[in-house]
Design a protein around this motif. Sequence first.
Motif, short mmCIF file in Angstrom:
data_model
loop_
_atom_site.label_atom_id
_atom_site.label_comp_id
_atom_site.label_asym_id
_atom_site.label_seq_id
_atom_site.Cartn_x
_atom_site.Cartn_y
_atom_site.Cartn_z
N ALA A 138 0.86 -1.18 0.00
CA ALA A 138 0.00 0.00 0.00
C ALA A 138 0.90 1.23 0.00
O ALA A 138 1.28 1.72 1.06
N PRO A 139 1.26 1.74 -1.17
CA PRO A 139 2.21 2.84 -1.24
C PRO A 139 1.68 4.16 -0.69
O PRO A 139 2.46 5.01 -0.28
N GLY A 140 0.35 4.34 -0.68
CA GLY A 140 -0.18 5.67 -0.36
C GLY A 140 -0.19 6.55 -1.59
O GLY A 140 -1.18 7.20 -1.90
N ASN A 141 0.91 6.57 -2.31
CA ASN A 141 1.01 7.30 -3.57
C ASN A 141 2.14 6.68 -4.38
O ASN A 141 3.22 6.43 -3.84
N PHE A 142 1.89 6.42 -5.65
CA PHE A 142 2.89 5.78 -6.50
C PHE A 142 3.83 6.77 -7.18
O PHE A 142 4.80 6.37 -7.80
N ALA A 143 3.53 8.06 -7.11
CA ALA A 143 4.33 9.06 -7.82
C ALA A 143 5.68 9.28 -7.13
O ALA A 143 5.75 9.39 -5.90
N ILE A 144 6.74 9.38 -7.90
CA ILE A 144 8.09 9.52 -7.36
C ILE A 144 8.22 10.81 -6.54
O ILE A 144 8.90 10.83 -5.50
N THR A 145 7.56 11.90 -6.96
CA THR A 145 7.67 13.15 -6.21
C THR A 145 6.99 13.04 -4.84
O THR A 145 7.44 13.64 -3.87
N ALA A 146 5.92 12.24 -4.76
CA ALA A 146 5.26 12.03 -3.46
C ALA A 146 6.15 11.19 -2.54
O ALA A 146 6.22 11.43 -1.34
N VAL A 147 6.82 10.21 -3.12
CA VAL A 147 7.75 9.38 -2.34
C VAL A 147 8.91 10.23 -1.81
O VAL A 147 9.32 10.11 -0.66
N LEU A 148 9.41 11.12 -2.66
CA LEU A 148 10.49 12.00 -2.24
C LEU A 148 10.04 12.97 -1.14
O LEU A 148 10.78 13.22 -0.19
N LEU A 149 8.82 13.51 -1.27
CA LEU A 149 8.31 14.40 -0.22
C LEU A 149 8.28 13.66 1.12
O LEU A 149 8.70 14.21 2.15
N GLN A 150 7.80 12.42 1.10
CA GLN A 150 7.74 11.65 2.34
C GLN A 150 9.13 11.47 2.94
O GLN A 150 9.33 11.63 4.15
N ARG A 151 10.09 11.15 2.09
CA ARG A 151 11.46 10.94 2.58
C ARG A 151 12.03 12.23 3.15
O ARG A 151 12.63 12.23 4.24
N PHE A 152 11.87 13.34 2.45
CA PHE A 152 12.42 14.61 2.92
C PHE A 152 11.71 15.08 4.20
O PHE A 152 12.34 15.64 5.10
N ALA A 153 10.39 14.85 4.28
CA ALA A 153 9.64 15.26 5.47
C ALA A 153 10.09 14.46 6.70
O ALA A 153 10.21 15.01 7.79
N CYS A 154 10.34 13.18 6.51
CA CYS A 154 10.81 12.36 7.63
C CYS A 154 12.18 12.83 8.11
O CYS A 154 12.47 12.81 9.31
N GLU A 155 13.01 13.26 7.17
CA GLU A 155 14.31 13.80 7.55
C GLU A 155 14.14 15.11 8.34
O GLU A 155 14.81 15.33 9.36
N ALA A 156 13.23 15.97 7.88
CA ALA A 156 13.01 17.25 8.55
C ALA A 156 12.46 17.05 9.96
O ALA A 156 12.81 17.80 10.89
#
Length: 261
Positions: free
Chosen positions: A117-135
């Motif tokens: 269950a990806p939540g969103n398959f778009a690469i930019t959404a995946v990147l937002l999640q990764r950057f937000a977790c870092e922040a």
Amino acid sequence: MGQEIIKVCVAGATGWVGKPLCEAISAAEDMALSGAVSRSAAGQDLGGITISASVADALKSPTDILVDYTKANIVKANVLAAIERGVHVVIGSSGLTDADFEEIDRAARAKNVGVIAPGNFAITAVLLQRFACEAAKYLSQYEIIDYASDKKADAPSGTVRQLASKLSEIRKPEPTVPVDETLGEKATRGATLNGIQVHSLRLPGYVIGVEAIFGAKDERLTLRHDAGAGAEPYIAGTLLAIRKVKEHVGLIRGLDRIMEL
């Protein structure tokens, strides 16, 4: 021995993502479309497949993986029906809660199948999640804004539910004034999801968007993802999930768990 062909059934096969996804599956060398589900188009032909009215009917044909791109009110039933038959699942629909995912995980483990269950398959959404977790490791105050079309009935979106779940594992916000101590209408502070304030907008002109806003003394960080009306950003991620889901048992939330960035 020849290459293994993955048999895929798509629920929501005539939708804005489902239709091009079916075409992409049919064109892939390692996949074959084994079933298609659409109540409104039941009985019609789609790439040599007769469209079924329900997942139960479609899964009467041999199937390895169900991809669900339907609606919030039926996705859970579809997923559990597939798991019961020992079919792996890729979830492209929103509307599932954390409690739903826990139930799905238990069912999948009992049947020894995988669910992504990806939540969103778009690469930019995946990147937002990764950057937000870092922040969130460094900034203790943040909130999420959820944008979607006025026709989207469920709130918040699956993208935002997934983001809130991931962020809460890193650090829950520490607001200066707790929501319960708000003077006036507490509801204007949004809904609390996994300890995080989420504000859902449903207006014409939007498709899907998410904004994570972090604040600190005299500075602010804004991370935002917006999707257009085209299906292309979702196809590659869905095909990746189809190829990976059989390698796992139980539920995996987040496309980042199965891809290298």
